[in-house]
Design a protein around this motif. Structure first.
Motif, PDB file in Angstrom:
ATOM      1  N   ASN A  28       0.813  -1.208   0.000  1.00 43.97           N
ATOM      2  CA  ASN A  28       0.000   0.000   0.000  1.00 43.97           C
ATOM      3  C   ASN A  28       0.850   1.263   0.000  1.00 43.97           C
ATOM      4  O   ASN A  28       0.360   2.346   0.280  1.00 43.97           O
ATOM      5  CB  ASN A  28      -0.960  -0.021   1.194  1.00 43.97           C
ATOM      6  N   LYS A  29       2.116   1.100  -0.318  1.00 47.75           N
ATOM      7  CA  LYS A  29       3.057   2.217  -0.338  1.00 47.75           C
ATOM      8  C   LYS A  29       2.643   3.235  -1.385  1.00 47.75           C
ATOM      9  O   LYS A  29       2.308   2.898  -2.510  1.00 47.75           O
ATOM     10  CB  LYS A  29       4.455   1.690  -0.663  1.00 47.75           C
ATOM     11  N   LYS A  30       2.674   4.494  -1.013  1.00 46.14           N
ATOM     12  CA  LYS A  30       2.466   5.584  -1.962  1.00 46.14           C
ATOM     13  C   LYS A  30       3.827   6.056  -2.426  1.00 46.14           C
ATOM     14  O   LYS A  30       4.761   6.154  -1.648  1.00 46.14           O
ATOM     15  CB  LYS A  30       1.705   6.730  -1.306  1.00 46.14           C
ATOM     16  N   PHE A  31       3.943   6.341  -3.692  1.00 49.04           N
ATOM     17  CA  PHE A  31       5.176   6.823  -4.277  1.00 49.04           C
ATOM     18  C   PHE A  31       5.106   8.341  -4.416  1.00 49.04           C
ATOM     19  O   PHE A  31       4.031   8.928  -4.279  1.00 49.04           O
ATOM     20  CB  PHE A  31       5.390   6.144  -5.638  1.00 49.04           C
ATOM     21  N   PRO A  32       6.238   9.014  -4.701  1.00 50.03           N
ATOM     22  CA  PRO A  32       6.206  10.471  -4.881  1.00 50.03           C
ATOM     23  C   PRO A  32       5.176  10.867  -5.942  1.00 50.03           C
ATOM     24  O   PRO A  32       4.984  10.155  -6.923  1.00 50.03           O
ATOM     25  CB  PRO A  32       7.618  10.807  -5.337  1.00 50.03           C
ATOM     26  N   VAL A  33       4.529  12.005  -5.726  1.00 53.54           N
ATOM     27  CA  VAL A  33       3.456  12.467  -6.613  1.00 53.54           C
ATOM     28  C   VAL A  33       3.881  13.743  -7.340  1.00 53.54           C
ATOM     29  O   VAL A  33       4.471  14.642  -6.735  1.00 53.54           O
ATOM     30  CB  VAL A  33       2.165  12.729  -5.805  1.00 53.54           C
ATOM     31  N   ILE A  34       3.579  13.790  -8.639  1.00 49.75           N
ATOM     32  CA  ILE A  34       3.799  15.001  -9.433  1.00 49.75           C
ATOM     33  C   ILE A  34       2.499  15.348 -10.159  1.00 49.75           C
ATOM     34  O   ILE A  34       1.694  14.463 -10.448  1.00 49.75           O
ATOM     35  CB  ILE A  34       4.937  14.836 -10.466  1.00 49.75           C
ATOM     36  N   ILE A  43      -3.727  15.794 -13.343  1.00 50.27           N
ATOM     37  CA  ILE A  43      -3.600  14.443 -12.792  1.00 50.27           C
ATOM     38  C   ILE A  43      -2.560  14.488 -11.681  1.00 50.27           C
ATOM     39  O   ILE A  43      -1.474  15.036 -11.868  1.00 50.27           O
ATOM     40  CB  ILE A  43      -3.113  13.461 -13.879  1.00 50.27           C
ATOM     41  N   GLN A  44      -2.887  13.915 -10.535  1.00 50.31           N
ATOM     42  CA  GLN A  44      -1.907  13.732  -9.466  1.00 50.31           C
ATOM     43  C   GLN A  44      -1.340  12.331  -9.661  1.00 50.31           C
ATOM     44  O   GLN A  44      -1.996  11.340  -9.335  1.00 50.31           O
ATOM     45  CB  GLN A  44      -2.559  13.904  -8.088  1.00 50.31           C
ATOM     46  N   ALA A  45      -0.148  12.258 -10.226  1.00 51.89           N
ATOM     47  CA  ALA A  45       0.431  10.973 -10.635  1.00 51.89           C
ATOM     48  C   ALA A  45       1.561  10.548  -9.712  1.00 51.89           C
ATOM     49  O   ALA A  45       2.539  11.281  -9.545  1.00 51.89           O
ATOM     50  CB  ALA A  45       0.942  11.061 -12.067  1.00 51.89           C
ATOM     51  N   GLU A  46       1.409   9.363  -9.134  1.00 50.78           N
ATOM     52  CA  GLU A  46       2.529   8.756  -8.418  1.00 50.78           C
ATOM     53  C   GLU A  46       3.561   8.354  -9.472  1.00 50.78           C
ATOM     54  O   GLU A  46       3.207   7.913 -10.560  1.00 50.78           O
ATOM     55  CB  GLU A  46       2.076   7.514  -7.652  1.00 50.78           C
ATOM     56  N   VAL A  47       4.841   8.516  -9.129  1.00 50.34           N
ATOM     57  CA  VAL A  47       5.921   8.242 -10.067  1.00 50.34           C
ATOM     58  C   VAL A  47       6.671   6.984  -9.646  1.00 50.34           C
ATOM     59  O   VAL A  47       7.121   6.877  -8.504  1.00 50.34           O
ATOM     60  CB  VAL A  47       6.919   9.429 -10.117  1.00 50.34           C
ATOM     61  N   VAL A  48       6.794   6.033 -10.582  1.00 46.02           N
ATOM     62  CA  VAL A  48       7.606   4.846 -10.356  1.00 46.02           C
ATOM     63  C   VAL A  48       8.664   4.783 -11.453  1.00 46.02           C
ATOM     64  O   VAL A  48       8.341   4.857 -12.633  1.00 46.02           O
ATOM     65  CB  VAL A  48       6.759   3.553 -10.280  1.00 46.02           C
ATOM     66  N   GLY A 146       4.258  17.824 -18.257  1.00 40.37           N
ATOM     67  CA  GLY A 146       4.792  17.716 -16.904  1.00 40.37           C
ATOM     68  C   GLY A 146       5.540  16.427 -16.644  1.00 40.37           C
ATOM     69  O   GLY A 146       5.951  16.165 -15.511  1.00 40.37           O
ATOM     70  N   LEU A 147       5.720  15.604 -17.670  1.00 41.34           N
ATOM     71  CA  LEU A 147       6.431  14.335 -17.487  1.00 41.34           C
ATOM     72  C   LEU A 147       7.902  14.602 -17.170  1.00 41.34           C
ATOM     73  O   LEU A 147       8.514  15.475 -17.781  1.00 41.34           O
ATOM     74  CB  LEU A 147       6.312  13.480 -18.759  1.00 41.34           C
ATOM     75  N   PRO A 148       8.457  13.850 -16.220  1.00 46.46           N
ATOM     76  CA  PRO A 148       9.880  14.032 -15.888  1.00 46.46           C
ATOM     77  C   PRO A 148      10.770  13.686 -17.075  1.00 46.46           C
ATOM     78  O   PRO A 148      10.508  12.727 -17.790  1.00 46.46           O
ATOM     79  CB  PRO A 148      10.120  13.051 -14.740  1.00 46.46           C
TER      80      PRO A 148
END
Length: 151
Positions: A28-34, A43-48, A146-148
């Motif tokens: 259930n880990k949340k990853f950094p959001v951008i 969109i609030q996107a978690e980044v993997v 906004g993509l890294p």
């Protein structure tokens, strides 16, 4: 039961409980959001970005809010396929090229091993709740901003 075995049994129960808790927390880990944008939609996107993070993805999640998603970063453009092993919610995935243009969008059923693949090499994949792209009239050729870069 002697004192030694009682102590060992208690330690085993505690270790098992801690291990189960660690697995649940990892699942259930949340990853950094951008924030990402497409047209007027945010969109609030978690980044993997690592192999381990991409493998974990949205596994075991029971829900995702309306404008939340997960963006998968790949080191260089490549043929990419996604599946839904241990993923409990239906998703749509947009495969996105190096410039941020959506190449194709696929709907994915929960807990299946069917492969859903990009139609050409891509650098990103964006998972959203199933139907999100269609509801917002976002199609192949639409841009995601906004993509890294440079990962």
């Amino acid at each position: 039961m002697n004192k030694f075995f009682s102590t060992c049994a208690a330690a085993l129960v505690i270790t098992s409980a801690l291990s189960a808790g660690a697995v649940f927390a990892q699942q259930n880990k949340k990853f950094p959001v951008i924030p990402l944008t497409t047209g007027m939609h945010v969109i609030q996107a978690e980044v993997v970005a690592t192999e381990a993070e991409r493998q974990q993805g949205l596994m075991f999640r029971e829900h995702m809010a309306q404008n939340e998603g997960m963006v998968f970063l790949f080191g260089a453009p490549a043929g990419v396929c996604m599946w839904m092993k241990n993923t409990l919610i239906p998703l749509s995935v947009a495969f996105i090229d190096d410039d941020g243009k959506i190449v194709n969008i696929e709907n994915m059923k929960p807990q299946t091993l069917e492969s859903h693949c990009s139609k050409k090499p891509v650098r990103y994949a964006l998972e959203m709740n199933e139907g999100w792209f269609k509801q917002k009239n976002i199609k192949p050729g639409s841009m995601i901003d906004g993509l890294p870069k440079g990962r």
